[in-house]
Design an enzyme around this catalytic site. Structure first.
Site, PDB file in Angstrom:
ATOM      1  N   PRO A 188       0.840  -1.208   0.000  1.00  0.00           N
ATOM      2  CA  PRO A 188       0.000   0.000   0.000  1.00  0.00           C
ATOM      3  C   PRO A 188       0.872   1.254   0.000  1.00  0.00           C
ATOM      4  CG  PRO A 188      -0.005  -1.012   2.176  1.00  0.00           C
ATOM      5  CD  PRO A 188       0.765  -1.932   1.290  1.00  0.00           C
ATOM      6  N   ASP A 366       5.786   2.423   2.475  1.00  0.00           N
ATOM      7  CA  ASP A 366       4.841   1.349   2.778  1.00  0.00           C
ATOM      8  C   ASP A 366       3.985   1.783   3.965  1.00  0.00           C
ATOM      9  OD1 ASP A 366       3.528  -0.979   3.547  1.00  0.00           O
ATOM     10  OD2 ASP A 366       5.217  -2.283   3.049  1.00  0.00           O
ATOM     11  N   HIS A 367       2.697   1.993   3.706  1.00  0.00           N
ATOM     12  CA  HIS A 367       1.818   2.539   4.747  1.00  0.00           C
ATOM     13  C   HIS A 367       1.513   1.525   5.849  1.00  0.00           C
ATOM     14  CE1 HIS A 367      -0.341   5.780   6.320  1.00  0.00           C
ATOM     15  NE2 HIS A 367      -1.535   5.571   5.810  1.00  0.00           N
ATOM     16  N   ARG A 368       1.857   0.249   5.642  1.00  0.00           N
ATOM     17  CA  ARG A 368       1.710  -0.735   6.716  1.00  0.00           C
ATOM     18  C   ARG A 368       2.743  -0.501   7.810  1.00  0.00           C
ATOM     19  NH1 ARG A 368       2.455  -6.020   3.199  1.00  0.00           N
ATOM     20  NH2 ARG A 368       4.149  -4.655   2.494  1.00  0.00           N
ATOM     21  N   ILE A 370       4.951   2.690   7.806  1.00  0.00           N
ATOM     22  CA  ILE A 370       5.182   4.119   8.017  1.00  0.00           C
ATOM     23  C   ILE A 370       3.870   4.880   7.897  1.00  0.00           C
ATOM     24  CG2 ILE A 370       6.470   6.134   7.241  1.00  0.00           C
ATOM     25  CD1 ILE A 370       8.269   3.879   8.214  1.00  0.00           C
TER      26      ILE A 370
END
Length: 394
Positions: A188, A366-368, A370
């Site tokens: 993501p 990576d939004h998982r 950060i």
């Protein structure tokens, strides 16, 4: 007896209804999921607190709801025998809702990339769909998208409609394409865009290059050299960016070394050689390493050790142009920095505009791992370091 199913305590925020798993006249069981609600940082599945028959659904997809909002009117006055009979009768109608067991994260991923969860066999506990199942499904899709005979035939059929020319894709492009597709689908991405005033940095850089020429050193310091060093400092200060996410997504692997990959354009396609142990290198050492590794890449002399164990990647299009772009993360890394072409822009200072040299940059992460706030902090550190050459020693 009619009973209202309400939203439990979700705080003071209003969340949006994104999924409704049931319909009127469905027989549901206690703890069966009814709807999904989402906010900026939250995704929750709301279960039923009772068994019964759904008489009315009080919400629609897109509605904003909050704590204590009524979502379902339920008739809980049904006999167990009747309940079982109707459940068996309606099993086919409801199996798509009851058999799909997946977390909100997996459901979000499936919606974002148009993946039908009904087509995936869950291998988790009680048939729950986990990330590995999504990865396997994507891999199968990749295989279908490969250059097989059917795909080539479709390309050839274009000649019936247009005057076309077929160009063979080389192996490097095929491999890179597969990796890019997988990284884009499975990670993501969030991208932050910003600009850096590098006027003073460029003055200093050009002076250093003049000194190198006078000393007859065959070395040229490019802006990318300073960007690499700035990224190394930021990675030291924020080690989460210098990590990899475990395959099960449950923990991070923090890396001790800082090895920065630099995307290099070659005749065969884009390749990312890695400059190792950046934190032990001075600016002049990085310049030498960058020249050496770029030449090896362009001449096709890279070995396996030159392209492995990267911890962060920089993709620079400054020599070509572009205002901004969204770089794709180089898995298993967590983030990538995109660098565009710098230009003179007017900057307001006190009572007038002053021309300054402005460098556009873009950070994908990576939004998982950060969140947006840390992404902004990371890019602000790079801005701070590059905006004043003295900050390199601070």
């Amino acid at each position: 007896m009619l009973f209202e199913i309400k939203i439990p305590d979700i705080g003071s925020d209003e969340l949006e209804v994104t999924e409704i798993f049931v319909k009127v006249d469905d027989i549901i069981k206690e703890n069966q999921n009814l709807i999904t609600i989402e906010g900026d940082k939250t995704s929750l599945e709301i279960p039923s607190t009772k068994s019964g028959i759904i008489k009315e659904i009080k919400v629609n997809i897109g509605d904003k709801i909050k704590t204590n909002s009524t979502i379902i009117i339920l008739d809980d006055n049904i006999k167990k025998k009747t309940d079982n009979l109707i459940n068996n009768k309606n099993k086919k109608n409801n199996e798509s809702n009851e058999e799909i067991h997946a977390s909100p994260l997996i459901r979000n991923l499936s919606r974002k990339f148009n993946i039908d969860l009904k087509k995936i066999n869950g291998t988790g506990l009680k048939g729950r769909i986990i990330k590995e199942d999504i990865d396997l499904y994507i891999k199968k899709k990749e295989d279908q998208l490969n250059l097989n005979d059917n795909y080539i035939q479709k390309q050839q059929n274009l000649n019936e409609f247009n005057n076309t020319k077929k160009i063979k894709i080389n192996n490097l492009q095929i491999i890179s394409g597969k990796n890019l597709l997988k990284n884009w689908i499975t990670i993501p991405h969030v991208t932050i865009f910003d600009k850096i005033n590098i006027t003073d940095l460029e003055i200093f850089r050009k002076k250093q290059n003049i000194i190198l020429i006078k000393n007859k050193q065959n070395i040229k310091i490019t802006p990318l050299v300073f960007i690499i060093k700035a990224v190394e400092i930021a990675l030291n200060n924020m080690p989460k960016f210098n990590s990899s996410l475990s395959e099960d997504g449950k923990f991070l692997k923090l890396k001790n070394d800082i090895n920065i990959g630099v995307a290099v354009e070659t005749k065969r396609g884009l390749i990312v050689p890695v400059i190792k142990n950046i934190k032990y290198k001075k600016i002049i050492d990085i310049a030498k390493s960058l020249i050496k590794i770029s030449k090896k890449a362009k001449n096709g002399f890279l070995n396996k050790n030159d392209i492995i164990n990267g911890s962060f990647t920089i993709s620079s299009l400054g020599h070509i142009g572009t205002t901004n772009f969204t770089p794709i993360i180089n898995s298993p890394e967590i983030a990538i920095l995109g660098v565009s072409k710098f230009n003179i822009e007017p900057i307001w200072y006190k009572k007038k505009f002053i021309p300054k040299l402005i460098l556009p940059i873009s950070l994908s992460f990576d939004h998982r791992v950060i969140d947006g706030a840390d992404g902004a902090r990371f890019i602000n550190q790079i801005k701070y370091i590059l905006s004043d050459i003295r900050n390199f020693i601070m």
